[in-house]
Design a protein around this motif. Structure first.
Motif, PDB file in Angstrom:
ATOM      1  N   ALA A 211      16.883 -60.461 -20.469  1.00 47.76           N
ATOM      2  CA  ALA A 211      17.394 -59.381 -21.306  1.00 47.76           C
ATOM      3  C   ALA A 211      16.342 -58.344 -21.692  1.00 47.76           C
ATOM      4  O   ALA A 211      16.582 -57.138 -21.555  1.00 47.76           O
ATOM      5  CB  ALA A 211      18.043 -59.964 -22.562  1.00 47.76           C
ATOM      6  N   ASP A 212      15.164 -58.785 -22.149  1.00 45.70           N
ATOM      7  CA  ASP A 212      14.166 -57.810 -22.594  1.00 45.70           C
ATOM      8  C   ASP A 212      13.633 -56.971 -21.430  1.00 45.70           C
ATOM      9  O   ASP A 212      13.438 -55.772 -21.556  1.00 45.70           O
ATOM     10  CB  ASP A 212      13.035 -58.482 -23.358  1.00 45.70           C
TER      11      ASP A 212
ATOM     12  N   ASP B 142      15.280 -56.337 -18.586  1.00 42.38           N
ATOM     13  CA  ASP B 142      16.365 -55.470 -18.123  1.00 42.38           C
ATOM     14  C   ASP B 142      16.519 -54.244 -19.023  1.00 42.38           C
ATOM     15  O   ASP B 142      16.712 -53.128 -18.553  1.00 42.38           O
ATOM     16  CB  ASP B 142      17.679 -56.246 -18.065  1.00 42.38           C
ATOM     17  N   GLU B 143      16.408 -54.466 -20.330  1.00 46.72           N
ATOM     18  CA  GLU B 143      16.527 -53.347 -21.270  1.00 46.72           C
ATOM     19  C   GLU B 143      15.371 -52.368 -21.085  1.00 46.72           C
ATOM     20  O   GLU B 143      15.562 -51.151 -21.086  1.00 46.72           O
ATOM     21  CB  GLU B 143      16.567 -53.870 -22.707  1.00 46.72           C
TER      22      GLU B 143
ATOM     23  N   GLY C 256      15.958 -50.316 -18.064  1.00 44.22           N
ATOM     24  CA  GLY C 256      16.946 -49.277 -18.370  1.00 44.22           C
ATOM     25  C   GLY C 256      16.326 -48.088 -19.077  1.00 44.22           C
ATOM     26  O   GLY C 256      16.628 -46.928 -18.759  1.00 44.22           O
ATOM     27  N   GLU C 257      15.442 -48.363 -20.021  1.00 49.02           N
ATOM     28  CA  GLU C 257      14.764 -47.280 -20.739  1.00 49.02           C
ATOM     29  C   GLU C 257      13.859 -46.484 -19.797  1.00 49.02           C
ATOM     30  O   GLU C 257      13.835 -45.254 -19.834  1.00 49.02           O
ATOM     31  CB  GLU C 257      13.934 -47.860 -21.888  1.00 49.02           C
TER      32      GLU C 257
ATOM     33  N   SER D  35      25.384 -54.403 -20.162  1.00 49.04           N
ATOM     34  CA  SER D  35      24.288 -55.360 -20.033  1.00 49.04           C
ATOM     35  C   SER D  35      23.094 -54.824 -20.827  1.00 49.04           C
ATOM     36  O   SER D  35      23.122 -53.684 -21.297  1.00 49.04           O
ATOM     37  CB  SER D  35      23.907 -55.516 -18.559  1.00 49.04           C
ATOM     38  N   PRO D  36      22.043 -55.623 -20.954  1.00 48.28           N
ATOM     39  CA  PRO D  36      20.832 -55.098 -21.595  1.00 48.28           C
ATOM     40  C   PRO D  36      20.291 -53.851 -20.881  1.00 48.28           C
ATOM     41  O   PRO D  36      19.762 -52.948 -21.528  1.00 48.28           O
ATOM     42  CB  PRO D  36      19.840 -56.263 -21.499  1.00 48.28           C
ATOM     43  N   PHE D  37      20.443 -53.799 -19.567  1.00 51.18           N
ATOM     44  CA  PHE D  37      20.028 -52.608 -18.815  1.00 51.18           C
ATOM     45  C   PHE D  37      20.791 -51.382 -19.305  1.00 51.18           C
ATOM     46  O   PHE D  37      20.197 -50.340 -19.601  1.00 51.18           O
ATOM     47  CB  PHE D  37      20.288 -52.827 -17.314  1.00 51.18           C
TER      48      PHE D  37
ATOM     49  N   SER E 106      22.196 -51.045 -22.163  1.00 49.14           N
ATOM     50  CA  SER E 106      21.755 -50.777 -23.539  1.00 49.14           C
ATOM     51  C   SER E 106      20.473 -49.960 -23.552  1.00 49.14           C
ATOM     52  O   SER E 106      20.320 -49.042 -24.362  1.00 49.14           O
ATOM     53  CB  SER E 106      21.530 -52.084 -24.298  1.00 49.14           C
ATOM     54  N   GLY E 107      19.544 -50.296 -22.653  1.00 47.14           N
ATOM     55  CA  GLY E 107      18.293 -49.534 -22.556  1.00 47.14           C
ATOM     56  C   GLY E 107      18.540 -48.105 -22.145  1.00 47.14           C
ATOM     57  O   GLY E 107      17.952 -47.167 -22.703  1.00 47.14           O
TER      58      GLY E 107
END
Length: 148
Positions: free
Chosen positions: A59-60, A62-63, A66-67, A127-129, A131-132
């Motif tokens: 999760a961390d 992937d986020e 994404g950012e 997904s966390p991605f 979210s990022g």
């Protein structure tokens, strides 16, 4: 006679010191070059990173990916047409922009991982991605481009 023997001995010592210095210098230089070559990332490393990131959700990471891909995409100053893409194409554009930037920097592992994460989450609703991506878009006043 003693004086010339001392001079000869001093010259031999100096030349030995110089030779030792050059040997150490070149050995150090060769070691640095070998280390630099070992640290260079390859496309095989990128493929391995893509494979791992495609299979292993984290999760961390992937986020964070994404950012990063969103920042890279925003750096390209996308126009209205780029902003109006459907979600799948928009995310692909972001990863492509990030991949180009990472390839120029020689960060092939980051490039591969970003593509692997996208492959894994592309068909998910959220997904966390995502979210990022959404977090960076919100900060830039574009939060409505990606919604859950």
């Amino acid at each position: 006679m003693l004086n010339s023997a001392q001079n000869l001995f001093a010259k031999k010592i100096k030349s030995s010191i110089y030779i030792c210095f050059f040997i150490c210098f070149f050995a150090l230089k060769a070691g640095q070059e070998a280390k630099a070559q070992a640290a260079k990332q390859t496309m095989a490393d990128a493929a391995q990173a893509m494979n791992v990131c495609r299979k292993v959700p984290k999760a961390d990471r992937d986020e964070m990916v994404g950012e990063q891909v969103t920042r890279a995409w925003l750096t390209t100053a996308p126009g209205a047409a780029a902003e109006k893409q459907d979600k799948a194409n928009l995310l692909r554009s972001m990863v492509d922009a990030y991949s180009k930037a990472m390839q120029q920097d020689g960060q092939l592992i980051a490039m591969g991982c970003s593509q692997g994460v996208l492959d894994r989450v592309q068909d998910l609703n959220w997904s966390p991605f995502h979210s990022g991506v959404n977090a960076v878009l919100k900060v830039n006043g574009m939060g409505d481009l990606i919604k859950p």
